[in-house]
Write an enzyme that holds these catalytic residues in place. Structure first.
Site, PDB file in Angstrom:
ATOM      1  CG  ASP A 240      -5.351   0.907   8.023  1.00  0.00           C
ATOM      2  OD1 ASP A 240      -5.612   0.205   9.021  1.00  0.00           O
ATOM      3  OD2 ASP A 240      -4.207   1.351   7.802  1.00  0.00           O
TER       4      ASP A 240
ATOM      5  CG  ASP B 156       0.758   7.599  -3.584  1.00  0.00           C
ATOM      6  OD1 ASP B 156       0.646   8.424  -4.517  1.00  0.00           O
ATOM      7  OD2 ASP B 156       0.242   7.755  -2.471  1.00  0.00           O
TER       8      ASP B 156
ATOM      9  CG  ASP C 183      -1.967   0.977   1.307  1.00  0.00           C
ATOM     10  OD1 ASP C 183      -2.384   1.436   0.224  1.00  0.00           O
ATOM     11  OD2 ASP C 183      -2.434   1.298   2.420  1.00  0.00           O
TER      12      ASP C 183
ATOM     13  CD  GLU D  28      -3.424   8.182  -4.928  1.00  0.00           C
ATOM     14  OE1 GLU D  28      -2.949   7.230  -4.286  1.00  0.00           O
ATOM     15  OE2 GLU D  28      -4.073   9.091  -4.405  1.00  0.00           O
TER      16      GLU D  28
HETATM   17  P1  13P Z   1      -8.957   4.721   5.610  1.00  0.00           P
HETATM   18  O1  13P Z   1      -8.051   5.552   6.463  1.00  0.00           O
HETATM   19  O2  13P Z   1     -10.189   5.460   5.226  1.00  0.00           O
HETATM   20  O3  13P Z   1      -9.271   3.393   6.215  1.00  0.00           O
HETATM   21  O4  13P Z   1      -8.174   4.454   4.220  1.00  0.00           O
HETATM   22  C1  13P Z   1      -7.212   3.434   4.122  1.00  0.00           C
HETATM   23  C2  13P Z   1      -6.410   3.499   2.864  1.00  0.00           C
HETATM   24  O5  13P Z   1      -6.723   4.175   1.905  1.00  0.00           O
HETATM   25  C3  13P Z   1      -5.200   2.682   2.814  1.00  0.00           C
HETATM   26  O6  13P Z   1      -4.473   2.889   1.642  1.00  0.00           O
HETATM   27  O1  G3H Z   2      -2.706   4.909   3.666  1.00  0.00           O
HETATM   28  C1  G3H Z   2      -2.713   4.766   4.878  1.00  0.00           C
HETATM   29  C2  G3H Z   2      -2.982   3.430   5.439  1.00  0.00           C
HETATM   30  O2  G3H Z   2      -4.104   3.498   6.283  1.00  0.00           O
HETATM   31  C3  G3H Z   2      -1.769   2.912   6.151  1.00  0.00           C
HETATM   32  O3  G3H Z   2      -1.470   3.672   7.268  1.00  0.00           O
HETATM   33  O4  G3H Z   2       0.939   4.250   7.023  1.00  0.00           O
HETATM   34  O5  G3H Z   2      -0.209   4.340   9.262  1.00  0.00           O
HETATM   35  O6  G3H Z   2       0.302   2.146   8.173  1.00  0.00           O
HETATM   36  P1  G3H Z   2      -0.015   3.601   7.967  1.00  0.00           P
HETATM   37 ZN    ZN Z   3      -4.552   4.849   0.844  1.00  0.00          ZN
END
Ligand code: 13P
Ligand code: G3H
Ligand code: ZN
Ligand code: NA
Length: 316
Positions: free
Chosen positions: A263, A108, A86, A138
């Site tokens: 998340d 990203d 991610d 993105e």
């Molecule tokens: P939320 O913070 O809305 O759960 O989004 C998570 C997300 O986009 C992780 O890439």
């Molecule tokens: O894009 C954000 C996700 O919720 C991941 O969050 O970077 O705190 O693990 P993090």
């Molecule tokens: Zn995200």
């Protein structure tokens, strides 16, 4: 074993639903995701952020994910499971995840100038595709609530750029910005006031320009009020936390949006249940005692998302 997202997205596009992408950093989150997705027969994308890698170690996360695929098979219903990076912010971290056996990565480059975003995304695609790893790019920057220009159009994805970006990079899916943001404070609204609707007009324009191409929605937690209230009831202090209404996510899931990222909702559910348990059981100090109800709540939450919001239940 793990699969990439190609087939998942093809089916989601045809079936007019979205595959859940749930972030995880630890064992309990992973167990809950797998249990919920096997029990609802849903495909799933296990999502690891850069922060998750730093917290839990990439090797451990990879073995956890592999263990999860094994567990899913042992539970008697095989579901497609992808392991996805991610918000990769460089070619190097994406390459490292490909080398570690991830089946999908996100590069990203949305904060970069358009041409630089294309260049780094192209480089990741060229590397990843050699190993049949799918790539998410993105365009457009997700608003931050602290950001004074969050209401400016410049943050949203410019539909005029999407065809060139996809053609020049070869990405397998595209994350766009239509008004969501990360975290638990997505909109500045007074209590009882409706949150501003997502920019479905932008999404529709993107769909027109990229027919049949998988779109990704980040920042898609609903910030379930019950969890916020529970957290605050047991000593927390989350004021003005608000997310995307489920109705809007249902509408997105029925469109070309094939992946919905969640998340924050998991974090809120988990924290709410840990706080509640510890407040009610002050003598307990065995982590299993307070992690178990938190994990059970996550299972409930993810099942609800799969069945009632994303429409992915029964698709695997
Ligand atoms: P939320 O913070 O809305 O759960 O989004 C998570 C997300 O986009 C992780 O890439
Ligand atoms: O894009 C954000 C996700 O919720 C991941 O969050 O970077 O705190 O693990 P993090
Ligand atoms: Zn995200
Ligand atoms: Na969809």
């Amino acid at each position: 074993g793990l699969v990439n997202t190609r087939e998942m997205f093809k089916k989601a596009m045809e079936g007019k639903y979205a595959v859940p992408a749930y972030n995880f950093n630890n064992l309990e989150q992973l167990q809950a995701i797998i249990q919920a997705c096997v029990e609802t027969k849903s495909p799933v994308i296990l999502q690891v952020s850069k922060g998750a890698r730093e917290y839990a170690n990439a090797t451990i996360l990879r073995y956890l994910a592999l263990g999860a695929t094994q567990l899913a098979e042992e539970m008697g219903h095989k579901i497609p499971i992808a392991l996805h990076l991610d918000h990769g912010d460089s070619f190097e971290i994406c390459k490292s995840c490909v080398d570690y056996g991830f089946s999908s990565v996100m590069i990203d480059g949305s904060h970069l100038p358009f041409e630089e975003n294309i260049a780094v995304t192209r480089k990741v695609v060229e590397y990843a595709h050699q190993f049949d790893v799918t790539v998410e790019g993105e365009l457009g920057v997700l608003a931050g609530i602290e950001d004074d220009v969050s209401a400016e159009h410049s943050h949203y994805t410019d539909p005029a750029q999407v065809e060139e970006f996809v053609a020049k990079t070869g990405v397998d899916s595209l994350a766009i910005s239509i008004g969501t943001s990360h975290g638990a404070y997505k909109f500045k609204v007074k209590p009882g006031e409706e949150v501003p609707p997502l920019r479905f007009d932008i999404l529709e324009e993107v769909e027109k320009r990229l027919p049949g191409f998988p779109i990704v929605l980040h920042g898609a937690s609903s910030v379930v009020p019950e969890y916020v209230e529970l957290i605050n009831k047991y000593g927390g202090k989350l004021e003005g936390a608000v997310g995307v209404p489920e109705e809007q996510l249902r509408r997105a899931a029925a469109s070309a949006v094939c992946k919905i990222n969640i998340d924050s909702d998991g974090r809120l559910a988990f924290t709410a249940k840990v706080r509640e348990y510890l407040a009610n059981n002050p003598k307990e100090f065995d982590p299993r005692k307070y992690l178990k109800p938190a994990r059970e709540e996550l299972v409930k939450l993810y099942k609800h998302k799969n069945i009632n919001v994303l429409g992915s239940a029964g698709k695997a």
